[in-house]
Design a protein around this motif. Sequence first.
Motif, mmCIF file in Angstrom:
data_model
loop_
_atom_site.group_PDB
_atom_site.id
_atom_site.type_symbol
_atom_site.label_atom_id
_atom_site.label_comp_id
_atom_site.label_asym_id
_atom_site.label_seq_id
_atom_site.Cartn_x
_atom_site.Cartn_y
_atom_site.Cartn_z
ATOM 1 N N THR A 117 0.832 -1.199 0.000
ATOM 2 C CA THR A 117 0.000 0.000 0.000
ATOM 3 C C THR A 117 0.870 1.254 0.000
ATOM 4 N N GLN A 118 1.891 1.277 0.840
ATOM 5 C CA GLN A 118 2.780 2.440 0.875
ATOM 6 C C GLN A 118 3.483 2.629 -0.466
ATOM 7 N N ASP A 119 3.893 1.532 -1.089
ATOM 8 C CA ASP A 119 4.526 1.602 -2.409
ATOM 9 C C ASP A 119 3.566 2.227 -3.425
ATOM 10 N N CYS A 120 2.299 1.810 -3.393
ATOM 11 C CA CYS A 120 1.298 2.380 -4.307
ATOM 12 C C CYS A 120 1.133 3.877 -4.072
ATOM 13 N N LEU A 121 1.032 4.283 -2.812
ATOM 14 C CA LEU A 121 0.862 5.696 -2.491
ATOM 15 C C LEU A 121 2.068 6.508 -2.966
ATOM 16 N N ASP A 122 3.267 5.967 -2.798
ATOM 17 C CA ASP A 122 4.471 6.666 -3.242
ATOM 18 C C ASP A 122 4.480 6.839 -4.759
ATOM 19 N N GLN A 123 4.074 5.793 -5.472
ATOM 20 C CA GLN A 123 4.082 5.879 -6.930
ATOM 21 C C GLN A 123 3.047 6.879 -7.438
ATOM 22 N N LEU A 124 1.872 6.895 -6.810
ATOM 23 C CA LEU A 124 0.858 7.860 -7.227
ATOM 24 C C LEU A 124 1.295 9.285 -6.918
ATOM 25 N N ALA A 125 1.978 9.487 -5.780
ATOM 26 C CA ALA A 125 2.473 10.820 -5.440
ATOM 27 C C ALA A 125 3.477 11.319 -6.477
ATOM 28 N N ALA A 126 4.228 10.397 -7.074
ATOM 29 C CA ALA A 126 5.185 10.781 -8.118
ATOM 30 C C ALA A 126 4.496 11.160 -9.422
ATOM 31 N N LEU A 127 3.262 10.679 -9.619
ATOM 32 C CA LEU A 127 2.533 10.962 -10.856
ATOM 33 C C LEU A 127 1.692 12.224 -10.771
ATOM 34 N N GLY A 128 1.225 12.567 -9.568
ATOM 35 C CA GLY A 128 0.341 13.721 -9.418
ATOM 36 C C GLY A 128 -0.081 13.880 -7.977
ATOM 37 N N GLU A 129 -0.967 14.841 -7.734
ATOM 38 C CA GLU A 129 -1.456 15.111 -6.382
ATOM 39 C C GLU A 129 -2.820 14.434 -6.221
ATOM 40 N N TYR A 130 -2.901 13.493 -5.265
ATOM 41 C CA TYR A 130 -4.118 12.716 -5.054
ATOM 42 C C TYR A 130 -4.590 12.841 -3.606
ATOM 43 N N GLU A 131 -5.895 12.647 -3.428
ATOM 44 C CA GLU A 131 -6.473 12.476 -2.103
ATOM 45 C C GLU A 131 -7.215 11.144 -2.077
ATOM 46 N N TYR A 132 -7.453 10.619 -0.854
ATOM 47 C CA TYR A 132 -7.830 9.222 -0.715
ATOM 48 C C TYR A 132 -9.018 9.035 0.219
ATOM 49 N N ASN A 133 -9.747 7.956 -0.052
ATOM 50 C CA ASN A 133 -10.762 7.472 0.867
ATOM 51 C C ASN A 133 -10.696 5.961 0.889
ATOM 52 N N LEU A 134 -11.480 5.353 1.745
ATOM 53 C CA LEU A 134 -11.335 3.921 2.012
ATOM 54 C C LEU A 134 -12.709 3.272 2.099
ATOM 55 N N ILE A 135 -12.811 2.075 1.521
ATOM 56 C CA ILE A 135 -14.017 1.257 1.665
ATOM 57 C C ILE A 135 -13.594 -0.098 2.208
ATOM 58 N N PRO A 136 -14.059 -0.462 3.402
ATOM 59 C CA PRO A 136 -13.675 -1.760 3.971
ATOM 60 C C PRO A 136 -14.325 -2.926 3.238
ATOM 61 N N GLY A 137 -13.583 -4.008 3.086
ATOM 62 C CA GLY A 137 -14.123 -5.251 2.551
ATOM 63 C C GLY A 137 -14.910 -5.061 1.271
ATOM 64 N N GLU A 138 -16.116 -5.649 1.237
ATOM 65 C CA GLU A 138 -16.999 -5.538 0.073
ATOM 66 C C GLU A 138 -18.140 -4.558 0.315
ATOM 67 N N HIS A 139 -17.949 -3.638 1.260
ATOM 68 C CA HIS A 139 -18.949 -2.596 1.474
ATOM 69 C C HIS A 139 -18.936 -1.625 0.297
ATOM 70 N N ARG A 140 -19.906 -0.724 0.277
ATOM 71 C CA ARG A 140 -20.006 0.217 -0.836
ATOM 72 C C ARG A 140 -20.206 1.646 -0.336
ATOM 73 N N GLN A 141 -19.635 1.924 0.832
ATOM 74 C CA GLN A 141 -19.742 3.258 1.412
ATOM 75 C C GLN A 141 -18.384 3.683 1.947
#
Length: 259
Positions: A200-224
């Motif tokens: 996960t940290q590797d993914c966040l680092d790579q996205l930060a190198a591509l542009g400025e992103y903000e994040y949210n989270l959905i646990p498991g198979e929920h949809r909220q």
Amino acid sequence: MTNPSKFFVRPAWFDRTIGILRSLIIYRRPGRQKGLQRMYAPFIQPGDLAFDIGAHVGDRTRAFADLGARVVALEPQPQLLPWLRRAVRGRTGIAIRREVAGPHPGSAQLQVSRRHPTVSSASRPWVQSLRTRNRSFQHVTWDDEIAVPMVTLDQLIAEYGTPSFCKIDVEGLEAEVLRGLSQPVRALSFEFVAGALDITQDCLDQLAALGEYEYNLIPGEHRQYHFEAWQSGPEILAWLEVNGERLGSGDLYARQINA
């Protein structure tokens, strides 16, 4: 008396059938599609392009298509392809490819779990380590291996265009998929798993190198979404380091700021 059951070897087709049925029960249950479409509607407008990397039995591919998107769906497991095609039967603008995405063109060895095809993975280190790092995977056996073609996101973009949304669910290969992307996309999601937050940290680092992103989270198979306000990369990672074990797994959603 000899116990005949100890000589019984369960045939591979039986485990594959059980695995497919499990996936269909989870991902095709009534009402799920409406929830998925509500979740993806902010990212996908009619006529947009969406990538479904790790399409499985096609629940997300179908949701993207029913929102009016053109869809490129990658699924390497041959036993799932008929179900993926059936999920989007009659819909146009969908390209289904039996490939994995990765850091470079070529091929990969897919570690297949016949009984749990949703956790089949082209990352051998992820498979070897996860049963000891995440208790929800202790019962999983990866009992087959197949060679599959590998393509990069950059190649898909060159062929189809830049997607408005890219879903990545590839069981431990998420960071390697992002290594094959050299330009930002407007929005995307990728899976996180407790016990593998280094990915996960590797993914966040790579996205930060591509542009400025903000994040949210959905646990498991929920949809909220879990957070009312979207978080920075360091904020979401810090939260997962404290709470990830309780969740087990889920998806991080990233949207480009000022795109």
